[in-house]
Design an enzyme around this catalytic site. Sequence first.
Site, mmCIF file in Angstrom:
data_model
loop_
_atom_site.group_PDB
_atom_site.id
_atom_site.type_symbol
_atom_site.label_atom_id
_atom_site.label_comp_id
_atom_site.label_asym_id
_atom_site.label_seq_id
_atom_site.Cartn_x
_atom_site.Cartn_y
_atom_site.Cartn_z
ATOM 1 C CG ASN A 92 -1.713 1.232 1.410
ATOM 2 O OD1 ASN A 92 -1.806 2.050 0.491
ATOM 3 N ND2 ASN A 92 -2.309 1.395 2.585
ATOM 4 C CE LYS A 141 -0.142 3.262 4.683
ATOM 5 N NZ LYS A 141 -0.077 3.386 6.129
ATOM 6 C CD GLU A 151 -3.558 -2.475 7.319
ATOM 7 O OE1 GLU A 151 -2.450 -2.724 6.850
ATOM 8 O OE2 GLU A 151 -4.181 -1.426 7.065
ATOM 9 C CD GLU A 202 -2.883 5.587 6.592
ATOM 10 O OE1 GLU A 202 -2.880 5.627 5.353
ATOM 11 O OE2 GLU A 202 -1.958 5.078 7.259
ATOM 12 C CG HIS A 214 -5.751 2.027 5.049
ATOM 13 N ND1 HIS A 214 -5.332 2.991 5.936
ATOM 14 C CD2 HIS A 214 -4.754 1.116 4.982
ATOM 15 C CE1 HIS A 214 -4.124 2.683 6.374
ATOM 16 N NE2 HIS A 214 -3.754 1.553 5.810
ATOM 17 C CB SER A 267 5.117 -1.728 11.869
ATOM 18 O OG SER A 267 4.676 -0.398 12.092
ATOM 19 N N GLY A 300 2.359 2.340 10.720
ATOM 20 C CA GLY A 300 3.304 3.435 10.557
ATOM 21 C C GLY A 300 3.988 3.853 11.851
ATOM 22 N N GLY A 353 2.824 -1.078 4.253
ATOM 23 C CA GLY A 353 2.913 0.339 3.933
ATOM 24 C C GLY A 353 4.356 0.758 3.726
ATOM 25 N N GLY A 354 4.969 1.247 4.780
ATOM 26 C CA GLY A 354 6.325 1.797 4.703
ATOM 27 C C GLY A 354 7.324 0.902 3.983
HETATM 28 P P1 PGA Z 1 2.745 0.274 7.623
HETATM 29 O O1 PGA Z 1 1.308 0.483 6.944
HETATM 30 O O2 PGA Z 1 3.281 -1.006 7.072
HETATM 31 O O3 PGA Z 1 3.544 1.487 7.214
HETATM 32 O O4 PGA Z 1 2.523 0.200 9.087
HETATM 33 C C1 PGA Z 1 0.443 -0.591 6.729
HETATM 34 C C2 PGA Z 1 -0.846 -0.108 6.178
HETATM 35 O O5 PGA Z 1 -1.288 0.992 6.584
HETATM 36 O O6 PGA Z 1 -1.479 -0.752 5.333
#
Ligand code: PGA
Length: 248
Positions: A9, A11, A166, A96, A94, A212, A172, A233-234
């Site tokens: 993802n 983002k 999640e 967010e 998601h 994460s 994050g 994500g990251g």
């Molecule tokens: P992250 O994000 O791996 O940066 O924690 C995961 C996500 O929001 O799907």
Amino acid sequence: MRKPIIAGNWKMNKTPEEAAVLVKDLIPLVADAKCDVVVCPPAVCLSAVKSVVEGTNVRLGAQNVHFAEKGAFTGELSCDMLKAVGCEYVIIGHSERRQFFGETDKSVNKRTVAAVKAGLIPIICVGEMKDEREDGYTDAIVAYQTLMALTGLTPDEIKNVVVAYEPVWAIGTGLTATDEQANETIGVIRKAIEGRYGKDVADAVRIQYGGSMKGSNVKGLMSQPEIDGGLIGGASLKAADFAQVVNY
Ligand code: PGA
């Protein structure tokens, strides 16, 4: 046996040009992956990424979709639009979007149903906030969010969806649920699906962990019996990092 699925993802990161470079670098690194590999770039990058991944094992996903076919929905995209630029998957709900853009369990459900009916595979995100876990509501929340999202789908349609567990406090933040916590909560989600739709449906649904997840913790998480993959994500923003997760 459920085939694992690892999705990136991205983002709100990468221009089309940068996205094309990232995915070009990624393709050779994940060519022998044993899991399904998906990248979800920003919408403006989808066409650029599509032309690079064509003919490879890397699949394309979007980060959101609207439930209407068309109309006065400024800033939104329809299922047909996403399919036209090569999407097979779409992330829905998601945290967010739930936190910052007013996404509700009801709108997640509408988006999910529209996506499935249009032939897209939804990656439905569910998860509790930190205080909700501390107060003991994790199981109730993930079960409710999941069943609400799936309402209106047939059992056969549900077998094909992907759920991403999640925990919001792990996204994050560098904090990861322990392997056991993630496994346990994903087990709760599967039990909730089983309770409503039966064991064969629950056994077929792929449920990812997200929050994460990265090269250093992917092995432990993926060795858990309930965890069928990850939403990253990251660690999906650099080809080598994401490849490390994919090739766990
Ligand atoms: P992250 O994000 O791996 O940066 O924690 C995961 C996500 O929001 O799907």
